[in-house]
Design a protein around this motif. Structure first.
Motif: not given
Length: 83
Positions: A41-42, A46-51, A79-83
């Motif tokens: 998921k993470k 991250i890939a969606e943020i870059e896209a 992403l913050d919720l996953l980290t």
């Protein structure tokens, strides 16, 4: 708005008109379907943020810019919720 594939990217993003939400939305697609099998998921977020960041560079109208900025905000919160 579509963005051509750039080398090294595993996800591409584009904006489209959403008939259910009466507005613009962002959709994603894997460049190579093999990547869909080996990402957690993470990594996907991250890939969606870059896209989205790439898409924002090419957003020509205010509606697309606002849509992508909102999507980036939601992705970064997730992403913050996953980290």
């Amino acid at each position: 708005m579509n963005i051509e594939n750039e080398a090294g990217n595993i996800v591409i993003a584009k904006t489209y008109n959403s008939s259910t939400n009466n507005g613009r939305k962002v959709s994603y697609a894997f460049v190579d379907q093999a990547h869909a099998l080996c990402l957690d998921k993470k990594d996907i977020i991250i890939a969606e943020i870059e896209a989205c960041e790439r898409l924002l560079k090419y957003a020509e109208n205010e509606s697309d810019q606002e849509t992508v900025k909102n999507e980036l905000s939601e992705l970064k919160m997730a992403l913050d919720l996953l980290t």
